[in-house]
Design an enzyme around this catalytic site. Structure first.
Site, PDB file in Angstrom:
ATOM      1  N   CYS A 280       0.813  -1.212   0.000  1.00 58.83           N
ATOM      2  CA  CYS A 280       0.000   0.000   0.000  1.00 58.83           C
ATOM      3  C   CYS A 280       0.854   1.273   0.000  1.00 58.83           C
ATOM      4  CB  CYS A 280      -0.961   0.020   1.186  1.00 58.83           C
ATOM      5  SG  CYS A 280      -1.287  -1.557   1.918  1.00 58.83           S
ATOM      6  N   ARG A 309       7.511 -11.457   5.159  1.00 61.00           N
ATOM      7  CA  ARG A 309       7.336 -11.276   6.607  1.00 61.00           C
ATOM      8  C   ARG A 309       8.053 -12.400   7.333  1.00 61.00           C
ATOM      9  NH1 ARG A 309       0.900  -9.765   6.281  1.00 61.00           N
ATOM     10  NH2 ARG A 309       1.211  -8.012   4.865  1.00 61.00           N
ATOM     11  N   GLN A 327       0.686 -11.431  -2.958  1.00 63.33           N
ATOM     12  CA  GLN A 327      -0.611 -10.792  -2.753  1.00 63.33           C
ATOM     13  C   GLN A 327      -1.223 -10.376  -4.069  1.00 63.33           C
ATOM     14  OE1 GLN A 327       0.231  -7.608   0.018  1.00 63.33           O
ATOM     15  NE2 GLN A 327      -0.525  -8.873   1.691  1.00 63.33           N
ATOM     16  N   ASP A 329      -2.897  -7.733  -4.938  1.00 67.37           N
ATOM     17  CA  ASP A 329      -3.173  -6.485  -4.233  1.00 67.37           C
ATOM     18  C   ASP A 329      -3.853  -5.471  -5.149  1.00 67.37           C
ATOM     19  OD1 ASP A 329      -3.260  -4.992  -1.992  1.00 67.37           O
ATOM     20  OD2 ASP A 329      -1.110  -4.977  -1.623  1.00 67.37           O
ATOM     21  N   HIS A 331      -5.465  -1.109  -4.943  1.00 69.75           N
ATOM     22  CA  HIS A 331      -5.848   0.067  -4.160  1.00 69.75           C
ATOM     23  C   HIS A 331      -6.609   1.053  -5.022  1.00 69.75           C
ATOM     24  CE1 HIS A 331      -2.429  -1.554  -1.819  1.00 69.75           C
ATOM     25  NE2 HIS A 331      -3.264  -1.305  -0.840  1.00 69.75           N
ATOM     26  N   HIS A 464      -8.387  -0.477   0.272  1.00 73.06           N
ATOM     27  CA  HIS A 464      -7.552  -1.665   0.055  1.00 73.06           C
ATOM     28  C   HIS A 464      -8.517  -2.793  -0.257  1.00 73.06           C
ATOM     29  CE1 HIS A 464      -4.323   0.220   2.602  1.00 73.06           C
ATOM     30  NE2 HIS A 464      -5.379   0.732   3.185  1.00 73.06           N
TER      31      HIS A 464
HETATM   32 ZN   LIG Z   1      -3.357  -2.116   0.977  1.00 69.69          ZN
END
Ligand SMILES: [Zn+2]
Ligand SMILES: [Zn+2]
Length: 586
Positions: A280, A309, A327, A329, A331, A464
């Site tokens: 993000c 991680r 991910q 992902d 946004h 998100h």
């Molecule tokens: Zn995010």
């Protein structure tokens, strides 16, 4: 020590944990006792013993417990002054219990309740059964051993944890055993190996899966599906590097949040870099790269990329918990007025995606409208008016979509409310997979702006969203849900063509080519194995269609169809086969 249990079976489960302690003390009189709480289906108890408790001993412990239960032992409660209680457990050499009493004392407790059964007494709040005759010994099973740190603190002693389950009836225990067998059969680590999807290497490291060509096909198919659906809704792909200066996360607040989980990278200078734990903050910097006006909004980015991680080694498990997380992902940056249509947009993608997996069906999903805890409104960052509107909007969308939804207070993130999609798998387990989360905080932190109709600077709202979430975790869920037998669109190999002998290889190749030209993933299996063996191999790797070809098929330009789900489906032309598969995919 134990918490307050209210429900009846949990009272029995917890009481059985006491019986477990009695049995272990009988076999290991030196055992020091930790805690023995109730968990799903059963209980555990932690022990420290001089002679280690072994796997082989579990049967013996179970037998001893059953014997104790059959003795109709009473549970008696007594209240002791806290110092008296401490002295009692000191005399019994139970150092962990003494530590717990000290903790309670420092919290201001003055008395301690003790439950005694025969000559065993435990520090405990209860409640318990009155007598072990309330416990059904036939519905008891000691399941496994594990190591556990005292107070979950890695710097403290390692204890042995014994797990058990207990139900009301023997039938429920049988069902539980059946579920375990089924879960074992469906274990994604086992199926992943059988289908040759992914592997791990000691040289690469724990929690770092390596995807084989078939596994990569599976991943890419999921990613393509999500990106195609999103492209229809105006999402554009972006690309970011995997390392970044730590300042990015100091600004976003993640530096503090992720702490020890961050992998740090050293370059040639003193500049400190980290492997990204999320995307993000990077995406905010693409937004911030140019002046934005209200006319440019919404801006929608999507990217499938890995984050890293440093999960604790003990927590890593197959693909369910990994250190390199892919991910899917995305946004959105929009005005407050656009929240509704943008969330609606995301919801459409989620619905379409899970419908294609046949998982978005009545009774198998629900949506959590995750809002603030009314008592803790002041802990949430951002403008309360924005929150009010956003929470109302999310609920309206859930209502309008006809979702099976619940408003869950206290489940919002500190930065905004969200819609969480929960799905139930074939084993009845619930998974939170997709989500749409509003964020009033990050745009503020990064000073993101747009110019409104009046020429004034405003802060955009960030959304998100995850459709599959972590691809690794998603794969672990769907591999087990489908037991490897994926829907046709998702199967890494959709059809395997099997010539009955090598005389028909050329025709087989021709069929494969035609399927490939029609956009299908098809393979030829002309190994020197028998026909039966090759069919069994295709079945084992859950290939949706096996197309068998021989003399007759060449003459008529056909294939003999054997499907994974329905067995023999007769002989049809190649074109009919293609049409059949196309229809199944739409
Ligand atoms: Zn995010
Ligand atoms: Zn207890």
């Amino acid at each position: 020590m134990c918490s307050n249990q209210t429900n009846e079976i949990d009272v029995k489960r917890h009481s059985t944990a006491h019986v477990l302690a009695m049995a272990v003390l009988d076999l290991h009189p030196d055992a020091k006792l930790g805690i023995g709480p109730v968990i799903d289906d059963g209980f555990y108890y932690d022990f420290e013993t001089k002679e280690p408790i072994t796997e082989d001993e579990l049967k013996k412990i179970e037998k001893k417990m059953k014997k104790l239960i059959s003795q109709n032992i009473d549970f008696e409660k007594t209240e002791l002054d806290i110092d008296e209680a401490k002295e009692k457990f000191e005399n019994e050499n139970q150092k962990y219990k003494v530590e717990l009493i000290d903790d309670l004392k420092s919290e201001g407790e003055e008395t301690i309740s003790i439950y005694t059964s025969k000559d065993f007494s435990d520090l405990c709040r209860g409640p318990h059964v009155k007598n072990t005759k309330e416990i059904n010994a036939k519905a008891l099973k000691i399941t496994r051993l594990a190591g556990a740190y005292w107070k979950s603190d890695e710097d403290r002693e390692q204890l042995t944890r014994i797990y058990g389950v207990i139900f009301e009836t023997k039938e429920e225990l049988d069902e539980y055993n059946q579920r375990l067998i089924e879960a074992k059969k469906r274990d994604h680590r086992k199926i992943g190996k059988e289908l040759d999807l992914f592997t791990f290497s000691d040289l690469v490291g724990a929690g770092l899966p390596l995807f084989t060509p078939k596994g990569t096909l599976l991943r890419d198919t999921i990613v393509d599906k999500i990106q195609t659906l999103q492209a229809k809704h105006g999402y554009e792909k972006v690309t970011i590097p995997h390392i970044t200066k730590k300042e990015l996360y100091e600004t976003s607040g993640h530096w503090e949040k992720f702490g020890d989980e961050l992998f740090k990278v050293k370059g040639q200078t003193d500049q400190e870099f980290v492997m990204k734990p999320m995307n993000c903050p990077h995406h905010t910097q693409i937004y911030a790269s140019t002046q934005r006006s209200y006319r440019d909004l919404p801006v929608r980015y999507m990217e499938t990329t890995m984050v890293y991680r440093d999960e604790q080694a003990g927590e890593l498990l197959g693909l369910s918990r990994v250190r390199a997380i892919s991910q899917d992902d995305g946004h959105v940056f929009c005005t407050p007025q656009q929240i509704e249509s943008e969330v609606q947009n995301i919801v459409s993608v989620i619905r379409e995606f899970y419908t294609s997996l046949d998982m978005f069906t009545e009774g198998n999903y629900w949506v959590s409208v995750s809002v603030r805890d009314p008592k803790e409104v002041d802990k949430c960052l951002g403008n309360p008016k924005d929150w009010d509107l956003a929470e109302k909007t999310l609920e309206e969308i859930a209502k309008k979509e006809g979702f099976n939804y619940k408003i869950v207070e206290g489940e919002a993130a500190f930065y905004g409310p969200k819609l969480d999609f929960m799905f139930t798998d074939a084993l009845g387990r619930e998974w939170q997979l997709a989500t749409a989360q509003l964020d009033f905080v990050m745009p503020e932190r990064f000073g993101l702006e747009y110019t409104d109709e009046n020429g004034d600077k405003q802060t955009p709202v960030m959304i998100h969203r995850a459709i599959a979430g972590s691809l690794e975790r998603f794969l672990s869920v769907i591999i087990e849900h489908f037991a490897g037998a994926f829907p046709l669109w998702l199967s890494p190999v959709q059809a395997v063509v099997i010539p009955v002998s090598d005389k028909f290889d050329d025709y087989g190749k021709n069929v494969v080519e035609k399927l490939q030209q029609a956009g299908f993933r098809a393979e030829l299996d002309n190994d020197s194995e028998t026909l039966g063996k090759r069919i069994r191999v295709a079945q084992k790797v859950k290939t949706p269609y096996m197309l068998i070809v021989g003399e007759k098929e060449i003459t008529d330009n056909t294939v003999a169809v054997r499907s994974r789900d329905n067995g023999d489906e007769g002989v049809i032309s190649i074109d009919e086969m293609i049409a059949k598969m196309q229809e199944e995919i739409i």
